[in-house]
Design a protein around this motif. Structure first.
Motif, PDB file in Angstrom:
ATOM      1  N   ARG A 160      33.125  37.971  44.225  1.00 46.88           N
ATOM      2  CA  ARG A 160      32.335  37.843  42.997  1.00 46.88           C
ATOM      3  C   ARG A 160      31.648  39.165  42.650  1.00 46.88           C
ATOM      4  N   HIS A 161      31.075  39.810  43.677  1.00 48.46           N
ATOM      5  CA  HIS A 161      30.378  41.077  43.428  1.00 48.46           C
ATOM      6  C   HIS A 161      31.348  42.149  42.922  1.00 48.46           C
ATOM      7  N   ARG A 162      32.522  42.237  43.561  1.00 47.42           N
ATOM      8  CA  ARG A 162      33.502  43.245  43.122  1.00 47.42           C
ATOM      9  C   ARG A 162      33.984  42.967  41.707  1.00 47.42           C
ATOM     10  N   LEU A 163      34.184  41.698  41.390  1.00 53.13           N
ATOM     11  CA  LEU A 163      34.659  41.345  40.061  1.00 53.13           C
ATOM     12  C   LEU A 163      33.610  41.637  38.998  1.00 53.13           C
ATOM     13  N   GLU A 164      32.351  41.471  39.345  1.00 49.84           N
ATOM     14  CA  GLU A 164      31.278  41.751  38.376  1.00 49.84           C
ATOM     15  C   GLU A 164      31.156  43.238  38.078  1.00 49.84           C
ATOM     16  N   GLN A 165      31.741  44.079  38.927  1.00 51.63           N
ATOM     17  CA  GLN A 165      31.744  45.524  38.655  1.00 51.63           C
ATOM     18  C   GLN A 165      32.886  45.931  37.720  1.00 51.63           C
ATOM     19  N   GLU A 166      33.726  44.967  37.339  1.00 51.66           N
ATOM     20  CA  GLU A 166      34.851  45.243  36.445  1.00 51.66           C
ATOM     21  C   GLU A 166      34.768  44.325  35.222  1.00 51.66           C
ATOM     22  N   PRO A 167      33.866  44.638  34.281  1.00 53.20           N
ATOM     23  CA  PRO A 167      33.682  43.755  33.108  1.00 53.20           C
ATOM     24  C   PRO A 167      34.935  43.623  32.247  1.00 53.20           C
ATOM     25  N   ASP A 168      35.783  44.651  32.228  1.00 50.73           N
ATOM     26  CA  ASP A 168      37.011  44.545  31.428  1.00 50.73           C
ATOM     27  C   ASP A 168      37.916  43.445  31.982  1.00 50.73           C
ATOM     28  N   LEU A 169      37.987  43.366  33.301  1.00 54.09           N
ATOM     29  CA  LEU A 169      38.801  42.319  33.918  1.00 54.09           C
ATOM     30  C   LEU A 169      38.151  40.950  33.742  1.00 54.09           C
ATOM     31  N   LEU A 170      36.849  40.886  33.924  1.00 47.92           N
ATOM     32  CA  LEU A 170      36.145  39.620  33.739  1.00 47.92           C
ATOM     33  C   LEU A 170      36.244  39.123  32.302  1.00 47.92           C
ATOM     34  N   GLY A 171      36.410  40.060  31.373  1.00 52.92           N
ATOM     35  CA  GLY A 171      36.505  39.684  29.967  1.00 52.92           C
ATOM     36  C   GLY A 171      37.751  38.901  29.632  1.00 52.92           C
ATOM     37  N   THR A 172      38.744  38.874  30.535  1.00 51.22           N
ATOM     38  CA  THR A 172      39.956  38.088  30.263  1.00 51.22           C
ATOM     39  C   THR A 172      39.735  36.596  30.473  1.00 51.22           C
ATOM     40  N   GLY A 173      38.549  36.216  30.989  1.00 52.57           N
ATOM     41  CA  GLY A 173      38.237  34.801  31.111  1.00 52.57           C
ATOM     42  C   GLY A 173      38.377  34.267  32.523  1.00 52.57           C
ATOM     43  N   PRO A 174      38.438  32.956  32.681  1.00 53.91           N
ATOM     44  CA  PRO A 174      38.510  32.333  34.016  1.00 53.91           C
ATOM     45  C   PRO A 174      39.700  32.798  34.845  1.00 53.91           C
ATOM     46  N   THR A 175      40.754  33.241  34.161  1.00 54.13           N
ATOM     47  CA  THR A 175      41.934  33.702  34.904  1.00 54.13           C
ATOM     48  C   THR A 175      41.597  34.857  35.824  1.00 54.13           C
ATOM     49  N   SER A 176      40.619  35.685  35.436  1.00 59.18           N
ATOM     50  CA  SER A 176      40.261  36.840  36.255  1.00 59.18           C
ATOM     51  C   SER A 176      39.728  36.416  37.611  1.00 59.18           C
ATOM     52  N   VAL A 177      39.026  35.286  37.654  1.00 59.17           N
ATOM     53  CA  VAL A 177      38.504  34.796  38.931  1.00 59.17           C
ATOM     54  C   VAL A 177      39.655  34.363  39.844  1.00 59.17           C
ATOM     55  N   LEU A 178      40.590  33.628  39.267  1.00 53.94           N
ATOM     56  CA  LEU A 178      41.750  33.204  40.054  1.00 53.94           C
ATOM     57  C   LEU A 178      42.506  34.409  40.591  1.00 53.94           C
ATOM     58  N   TYR A 179      42.679  35.418  39.756  1.00 52.95           N
ATOM     59  CA  TYR A 179      43.386  36.621  40.207  1.00 52.95           C
ATOM     60  C   TYR A 179      42.618  37.316  41.326  1.00 52.95           C
ATOM     61  N   ALA A 180      41.298  37.478  41.157  1.00 50.58           N
ATOM     62  CA  ALA A 180      40.500  38.210  42.148  1.00 50.58           C
ATOM     63  C   ALA A 180      40.513  37.509  43.499  1.00 50.58           C
ATOM     64  N   VAL A 181      40.394  36.180  43.487  1.00 50.64           N
ATOM     65  CA  VAL A 181      40.398  35.437  44.743  1.00 50.64           C
ATOM     66  C   VAL A 181      41.769  35.524  45.411  1.00 50.64           C
ATOM     67  N   ALA A 182      42.830  35.352  44.630  1.00 46.50           N
ATOM     68  CA  ALA A 182      44.178  35.433  45.189  1.00 46.50           C
ATOM     69  C   ALA A 182      44.479  36.832  45.705  1.00 46.50           C
TER      70      ALA A 182
END
Length: 331
Positions: free
Chosen positions: A124-146
Motif C-alpha cells: 500500500r505504501h509503495r503504491l501510494e508513492q505512484e499516483p499515476d498508477l493509482l489513478g487507473t483505479g482498483p485495478t492498480s491494487v490488484l496489480y500491485a499485490v500480484a
C-alpha cells in the motif's frame, strides 16, 4: 480485523469514513475507489463488509475459510482473486504459504489476508508513492499485490536454487554422500518444492486472463485496459518462476536418483570387499579343517616340519589371493 481503510481520488489518499457504505458512496461521487484491508476477519466482522459491498456468498465463504488454490472468479458485481504468497525459511528448509483474497469492484477493493506472511502495508505504501498508477483505479491494487507476490516468488526460487546446489554438493561429496540422512533431506526438499509449485502453478491462467493473453480471448471485467500491459509483465515473471520450479523439481529428482545409485554402488563395493575377505579366510579354514580330522593315516602327519610348512603354504596362498583381489579392485 480491519487493518486499513482509505479512499483514493486521482491517485491520492484520503482517510475514509468509518461506515463502509458512506466510504463507497463518497468514492463513487468523487470518481475514486475505496480500499479496505482485513486480516483474518471473523464471520461477524465480514458480514458487514459483505452487505455493504454486495459480495457473492460463495466468494465470501472462500475468503473466510481460506485454504484455496490460486484462482480468478468473475461475479456480476465483482472479481474474486486468490493469491498464495510464499515464505522460505533457510534454517529449517521449509516453504510456508499464506493467502490473500482480493475482491475487486467498480469503485472498491477489499483485501483479506490469512497467515502472518506477506503483509500488505508495504504494498500500500509503495503504491501510494505512484499516483499515476493509482489513478487507473482498483485495478492498480490488484496489480500491485500480484506483482509483489510474484516478485517474492522469484526471490524464493533463487534461495531454493542455492540450497539445492548445496545439497547437490553434499550428495556428490566423497565424505557425506553416503550419509543415511541425505535421502530424507532430499525428500523433504522435494516436498518444499511441491508446496512452492502449488502456489505458483495454478496462478498462470488467472494472470494470463488479467493480461488479456488467455487462449479464450475473453476480457475480464473490472480491469482497466491501461493495466493489461502491467499484468503481462507479472505474467512473464510468473512464467520464469514456473520454469524455475520445474527445473528445481526435475533436478531434485535427478539428485535423489543419483544418491540412490551411489548408495547401491557403495553397497556393492562393500559386499565385494566382504566377499574377498571371506574368500581369503576360507583358505586357512579349509587347510586347518582337513588336518583337524582325526584320521590316523594322513600324509605328512608325523613329519617334523609339517606344521611350519602348512603355515608357510597358507601364508603364500593368502598373499597370492590378496594381490589378485587388489589388482582387480576388490580390496
Amino acid at each position: 480485523m480491519i487493518v486499513d481503510c482509505a479512499i483514493y481520488r486521482e491517485g491520492h489518499r484520503s482517510e475514509g469514513p468509518e461506515d463502509f457504505s458512506d466510504a463507497l458512496g463518497e468514492a463513487r461521487r468523487a470518481g475514486g475507489f475505496v480500499w479496505i484491508g482485513l486480516h483474518e476477519p471473523t464471520e461477524r466482522e465480514f458480514d458487514h463488509v459483505t452487505q455493504e459491498f454486495g459480495l457473492h456468498p460463495l466468494a465470501v465463504e472462500d475468503a473466510l475459510k481460506a485454504h484455496q488454490r490460486p484462482k480468478l472468479e468473475v461475479y456480476d458485481d465483482s472479481l474474486f482473486v486468490v493469491l498464495k504468497p510464499v515464505a522460505y525459511e533457510p534454517q529449517s528448509d521449509t516453504v510456508s504459504t499464506g493467502e490473500i483474497m482480493i475482491f475487486l469492484g467498480d469503485a472498491f477493493v477489499v483485501t483479506v489476508r490469512h497467515g502472518e506472511g506477506a503483509p500488505l502495508k508495504a504494498v500500500r505504501h509503495r503504491l501510494e508513492q505512484e499516483p499515476d498508477l493509482l489513478g487507473t483505479g482498483p485495478t492498480s491494487v490488484l496489480y500491485a499485490v500480484a506483482d509483489a507476490a510474484v516478485d517474492h516468488y522469484l526471490e524464493v526460487a533463487t534461495e531454493l536454487q542455492a540450497d539445492l546446489e548445496g545439497l547437490e554438493a553434499e550428495v556428490f561429496s566423497p565424505d557425506d554422500g553416503g550419509s543415511r540422512h541425505t535421502a530424507s533431506r532430499i525428500y523433504n526438499f522435494k516436498r518444499q518444492v511441491l508446496e512452492f509449485r502449488r502456489a505458483t502453478g495454478p496462478l498462470a491462467l488467472p494472470m494470463s486472463r488479467l493480461a488479456g493473453t488467455a487462449p479464450s480471448g475473453v476480457t475480464v471485467p473490472f480491469v482497466d485496459d491501461r493495466a493489461r500491459p502491467f499484468f503481462r509483465d507479472v505474467s512473464d515473471h510468473l512464467t520464469r518462476v514456473n520454469e524455475s520450479v520445474e527445473n528445481l523439481d526435475r533436478l531434485v529428482s535427478d539428485i535423489l536418483n543419483a544418491h540412490l545409485a551411489q548408495m547401491s554402488v557403495r553397497q556393492n563395493d562393500d559386499m565385494r570387499k566382504i566377499s574377498a575377505w571371506a574368500a581369503m579366510a576360507a583358505i586357512p579354514t579349509m587347510i586347518a579343517g582337513i588336518y583337524g580330522m582325526n584320521f590316523e593315516h594322513m600324509p605328512e602327519l608325523r613329519w617334523e616340519w609339517s606344521y611350519p610348512a602348512l603355515i608357510a603354504v597358507m601364508a603364500v596362498l593368502e598373499v597370492l589371493v590378496f594381490r589378485l583381489f587388489k589388482r582387480r579392485g576388490w580390496l
